[in-house]
Design a protein around this motif. Structure first.
Motif, PDB file in Angstrom:
ATOM      1  N   LEU A 287      13.602 -35.148 -30.770  1.00 17.54           N
ATOM      2  CA  LEU A 287      12.666 -34.021 -30.767  1.00 17.54           C
ATOM      3  C   LEU A 287      12.733 -33.126 -29.836  1.00 17.54           C
ATOM      4  N   GLU A 288      13.234 -33.555 -28.296  1.00 16.89           N
ATOM      5  CA  GLU A 288      13.200 -32.723 -27.271  1.00 16.89           C
ATOM      6  C   GLU A 288      14.620 -31.775 -27.571  1.00 16.89           C
ATOM      7  N   SER A 289      15.439 -32.207 -28.429  1.00 17.99           N
ATOM      8  CA  SER A 289      16.679 -31.549 -28.614  1.00 17.99           C
ATOM      9  C   SER A 289      16.695 -30.236 -29.585  1.00 17.99           C
ATOM     10  N   MET A 290      15.315 -30.387 -30.117  1.00 17.23           N
ATOM     11  CA  MET A 290      15.224 -29.326 -31.079  1.00 17.23           C
ATOM     12  C   MET A 290      14.908 -28.007 -30.478  1.00 17.23           C
ATOM     13  N   GLY A 291      15.315 -26.828 -30.852  1.00 21.10           N
ATOM     14  CA  GLY A 291      15.100 -25.519 -30.448  1.00 21.10           C
ATOM     15  C   GLY A 291      15.268 -24.399 -31.307  1.00 21.10           C
ATOM     16  N   LEU A 292      14.642 -23.307 -30.956  1.00 23.53           N
ATOM     17  CA  LEU A 292      14.422 -22.142 -31.928  1.00 23.53           C
ATOM     18  C   LEU A 292      15.130 -21.101 -31.281  1.00 23.53           C
ATOM     19  N   GLU A 293      16.414 -20.564 -31.806  1.00 21.57           N
ATOM     20  CA  GLU A 293      17.204 -19.640 -30.889  1.00 21.57           C
ATOM     21  C   GLU A 293      16.918 -18.191 -31.848  1.00 21.57           C
ATOM     22  N   PRO A 294      16.826 -17.134 -31.002  1.00 21.40           N
ATOM     23  CA  PRO A 294      16.483 -15.766 -31.581  1.00 21.40           C
ATOM     24  C   PRO A 294      17.255 -15.486 -32.852  1.00 21.40           C
ATOM     25  N   GLU A 295      18.447 -15.972 -32.991  1.00 20.32           N
ATOM     26  CA  GLU A 295      19.725 -15.539 -33.971  1.00 20.32           C
ATOM     27  C   GLU A 295      19.149 -16.364 -35.320  1.00 20.32           C
ATOM     28  N   ASN A 296      18.343 -17.271 -35.258  1.00 19.50           N
ATOM     29  CA  ASN A 296      18.089 -18.213 -36.311  1.00 19.50           C
ATOM     30  C   ASN A 296      16.657 -17.770 -36.786  1.00 19.50           C
ATOM     31  N   ILE A 297      16.384 -16.455 -36.672  1.00 17.26           N
ATOM     32  CA  ILE A 297      15.173 -16.104 -37.049  1.00 17.26           C
ATOM     33  C   ILE A 297      15.349 -14.824 -38.096  1.00 17.26           C
ATOM     34  N   ALA A 298      14.901 -14.558 -39.105  1.00 17.22           N
ATOM     35  CA  ALA A 298      15.168 -13.403 -40.159  1.00 17.22           C
ATOM     36  C   ALA A 298      13.811 -13.105 -41.026  1.00 17.22           C
ATOM     37  N   ARG A 299      13.639 -11.832 -40.945  1.00 16.11           N
ATOM     38  CA  ARG A 299      12.738 -11.563 -42.335  1.00 16.11           C
ATOM     39  C   ARG A 299      13.404 -11.577 -43.444  1.00 16.11           C
ATOM     40  N   VAL A 300      13.290 -12.578 -44.502  1.00 20.50           N
ATOM     41  CA  VAL A 300      14.081 -12.901 -45.737  1.00 20.50           C
ATOM     42  C   VAL A 300      13.566 -11.822 -46.810  1.00 20.50           C
ATOM     43  N   VAL A 301      12.099 -12.019 -47.157  1.00 17.15           N
ATOM     44  CA  VAL A 301      11.393 -11.196 -48.130  1.00 17.15           C
ATOM     45  C   VAL A 301      10.215 -10.590 -47.658  1.00 17.15           C
ATOM     46  N   PRO A 302       9.768  -9.573 -48.462  1.00 16.10           N
ATOM     47  CA  PRO A 302       8.558  -8.993 -48.278  1.00 16.10           C
ATOM     48  C   PRO A 302       7.412  -9.995 -48.763  1.00 16.10           C
ATOM     49  N   GLY A 303       6.329  -9.833 -48.086  1.00 17.58           N
ATOM     50  CA  GLY A 303       5.127 -10.630 -48.607  1.00 17.58           C
ATOM     51  C   GLY A 303       4.985 -11.856 -48.048  1.00 17.58           C
ATOM     52  N   ARG A 304       4.596 -12.908 -48.712  1.00 13.62           N
ATOM     53  CA  ARG A 304       4.226 -14.159 -48.431  1.00 13.62           C
ATOM     54  C   ARG A 304       5.292 -15.119 -49.044  1.00 13.62           C
ATOM     55  N   ILE A 305       5.937 -15.998 -48.186  1.00 17.24           N
ATOM     56  CA  ILE A 305       6.628 -17.148 -48.803  1.00 17.24           C
ATOM     57  C   ILE A 305       5.696 -18.308 -49.157  1.00 17.24           C
ATOM     58  N   LEU A 306       6.251 -18.646 -50.455  1.00 14.86           N
ATOM     59  CA  LEU A 306       5.329 -19.647 -50.980  1.00 14.86           C
ATOM     60  C   LEU A 306       6.271 -21.040 -51.287  1.00 14.86           C
ATOM     61  N   VAL A 307       7.617 -20.708 -51.167  1.00 18.76           N
ATOM     62  CA  VAL A 307       8.538 -21.620 -51.539  1.00 18.76           C
ATOM     63  C   VAL A 307      10.101 -21.579 -50.643  1.00 18.76           C
ATOM     64  N   LEU A 308      10.458 -22.665 -50.142  1.00 15.64           N
ATOM     65  CA  LEU A 308      11.611 -22.558 -49.131  1.00 15.64           C
ATOM     66  C   LEU A 308      12.577 -23.707 -49.406  1.00 15.64           C
ATOM     67  N   ARG A 309      13.877 -23.582 -49.516  1.00 17.83           N
ATOM     68  CA  ARG A 309      14.760 -24.540 -49.915  1.00 17.83           C
ATOM     69  C   ARG A 309      16.003 -24.406 -49.130  1.00 17.83           C
ATOM     70  N   PHE A 310      16.719 -25.374 -48.624  1.00 17.75           N
ATOM     71  CA  PHE A 310      17.892 -25.471 -48.087  1.00 17.75           C
ATOM     72  C   PHE A 310      18.829 -25.741 -49.240  1.00 17.75           C
ATOM     73  N   PHE A 311      20.102 -25.071 -49.216  1.00 22.22           N
ATOM     74  CA  PHE A 311      21.204 -25.203 -50.118  1.00 22.22           C
ATOM     75  C   PHE A 311      21.799 -26.559 -49.761  1.00 22.22           C
ATOM     76  N   PRO A 312      22.123 -27.635 -50.678  1.00 20.08           N
ATOM     77  CA  PRO A 312      22.586 -28.856 -50.425  1.00 20.08           C
ATOM     78  C   PRO A 312      23.966 -28.704 -50.105  1.00 20.08           C
ATOM     79  N   SER A 313      24.514 -28.388 -49.027  1.00 21.45           N
ATOM     80  CA  SER A 313      25.924 -28.271 -48.827  1.00 21.45           C
ATOM     81  C   SER A 313      26.344 -28.305 -47.169  1.00 21.45           C
ATOM     82  N   THR A 314      27.422 -28.824 -47.046  1.00 25.40           N
ATOM     83  CA  THR A 314      27.855 -28.863 -45.742  1.00 25.40           C
ATOM     84  C   THR A 314      28.754 -27.990 -45.257  1.00 25.40           C
ATOM     85  N   ASP A 315      29.029 -27.019 -46.315  1.00 19.89           N
ATOM     86  CA  ASP A 315      29.944 -25.642 -46.131  1.00 19.89           C
ATOM     87  C   ASP A 315      29.459 -24.371 -45.957  1.00 19.89           C
TER      88      ASP A 315
END
Length: 491
Positions: free
Chosen positions: A174-202
């Motif tokens: 847990l202590e190694s987890m951090g939030l960098e500024p480049e890993n923040i983005a406004r992806v859609v307008p409005g409210r996000i109700l669902v979020l998913r990672f793509f299952p890929s290592t590439d």
């Protein structure tokens, strides 16, 4: 005779002015002309009415604009009923374009909100990953996996998902987890109700759905590429309620919405195809890891359907709850075991092999005081975690999930209808859930208490939806009601 009061100088001047004005109006015949004009107008209206031979109609009333007034502005406490069905208000989004209501396919180009050249980069990237060899359980072709040969192998040992990518498991630092500024983005307008990672290592790609019918994709690993890595589509008319990405074929993405549509985004065919249409809202969708040809989704008040892709129709349908089903999840060690959460205040565990069509009976029921908005099995399948707006996280374990613990946690701010859903990390150690102070609380499953909080000055909102990267321990994505996505990574 009563004594007459003497007029003041001001009142005398006023009477003189009135008399002078009357004399001027009389000389100009103003009053007569006004009366003539009024009579003429009435005659014209009568003639028009007689000509049309129809009764006079009132002017068309435009659609009223409703101003939402919160209970707080009225000086009232939060209401349980309003919190129970908060997102019903989000379904009022206007249908501004008939193509979103189409009963047929929509091209990716028509659904894209932006420049075609930008959209083409997204297609090329997905197809580049999709065409790479998929090594899995000794099979080196996608055709073998889709054809079902790996499915038959999976029956030999139900504890192994042969033919399908297996999520990594391990304890995160847990202590190694951090939030960098480049890993923040406004992806859609409005409210996000669902979020998913793509299952890929590439590719490091996240898909989100909002309350306006948009599906957005964020490629947050776009070094040496043009653009910001954000691609926005609108395949639905209203709130997006679910996203399912094929684990062996990331070019195929299922999405559902409150307007009763399920669409399949096929990047290779460049189309949002219509898979299913209903008169009732669809609240959630899911798939079993060893059954890529079936789609499980909740519809209307407590109905769960199974859609058979090969037959092109529903293969089973049950009424499992009294109210809508918020989430559907499957046990990784026994995929015949399914968990559902409902706004009727319960979370249930079912055995898919033994569900009576007329009177479905669950293996276990957990009761909350208010709506339950999530129920997820742990990575090993030994735990089930539930989240309710009664400000409790439920934790079930034991041979038959008979051991129940309620962990108090402020899951909603009580005013703006935002609530958080607890999700598991990469093993059975921790649950991650957003708090109302712009942080992510970490709950220990073993100790049944909060043991840490992920905080960052870069976090400008309270995340309420989460997902963990299936193949990278420590990569956690959280989304807010403002359309932003925050991705924590390990250093």
């Amino acid at each position: 005779m009563a004594h007459q009061k003497k007029l003041t100088e001001y009142e005398l001047r006023r009477l003189e002015n009135i008399k002078r004005n009357d004399e001027m109006f009389d000389s100009l015949k103003i009053h007569s002309k006004i009366n003539d004009l009024s009579a003429s107008t009435k005659r014209q209206r009568a003639q028009i009415k007689s000509y049309k031979n129809v009764p006079e109609k009132k002017s068309k009333i435009e659609t009223p604009i409703f101003i939402r007034r919160s209970l707080r502005t009225k000086g009232m406490p939060p209401d349980a009923t309003n919190m129970h069905d908060f997102d019903e208000t989000l379904t009022k989004t206007p249908k501004s374009n008939p193509k979103y209501e189409s009963s047929g396919p929509i091209t990716i180009g028509d659904a894209y909100c932006g420049y075609a050249s930008h959209q083409q980069k997204f297609t090329e990237k997905i197809m580049g990953v999709f065409k790479k060899p998929q090594l899995c359980c000794g099979h080196d072709s996608r055709e073998e996996i889709e054809g079902g040969s790996c499915n038959s192998m999976a029956r030999v040992n139900e504890n192994v998902n042969f033919g399908y990518p297996i999520r990594v498991r391990g304890c995160v630092d847990l202590e190694s987890m951090g939030l960098e500024p480049e890993n923040i983005a406004r992806v859609v307008p409005g409210r996000i109700l669902v979020l998913r990672f793509f299952p890929s290592t590439d590719v490091k790609l996240i898909a989100v759905g909002n309350n306006f019918g948009n599906v957005g994709f964020w490629d947050f690993d776009v070094e040496n590429e043009d653009g910001d890595g954000i691609y926005l589509y609108r395949p639905h008319p209203r709130l997006v309620s679910g996203i399912v990405i094929q684990p062996f074929s990331i070019s195929k993405v299922y999405t559902s919405c409150y307007d009763g549509f399920i669409r399949l985004m096929d990047v290779e065919k460049e189309i949002f195809d219509l898979v299913y249409s209903s008169d009732h809202a669809i609240f959630s969708i899911s798939q079993r890891t060893n059954d890529a040809k079936s789609l499980y989704f909740s519809e209307g008040h407590g109905v769960l359907n199974i859609w058979d892709e090969r037959a092109g129709k529903s293969s089973a349908s049950w009424i499992l709850h009294e109210d809508r089903i918020s989430t559907i999840d499957f046990n990784s060690e026994n995929t015949d075991m399914m968990a559902t959460s409902s706004t009727d205040g319960t979370a249930c565990i079912w055995d898919l092999r033994n569900i009576d069509a007329d009177k479905p009976k669950c293996l276990k029921t957990l009761n909350h005081k208010r709506a339950v908005h999530s129920a997820y099995f742990s990575p090993s399948g030994s735990y089930l975690a539930t989240t309710s707006i009664d400000d409790n996280v439920g934790l079930l374990t034991g041979a038959n999930f008979e051991d129940v613990t309620m962990i108090n946690h402020n899951n909603t701010d009580g005013w703006t209808s935002s609530f958080s859903r607890a999700i598991w990390g990469w093993d059975d150690s921790y649950l991650f859930i957003g708090n109302m102070k712009r942080g992510v609380d970490v709950i220990s499953a073993a100790r049944r208490v909060r043991v840490a909080t992920l905080q960052s000055p870069n976090l400008s909102g309270s995340p309420c939806r989460f997902d963990t990267h299936p193949y990278q321990i420590g990569m956690l994505a959280g989304a807010t009601s403002g359309g932003q996505v925050y991705t924590w990574t390990t250093t």
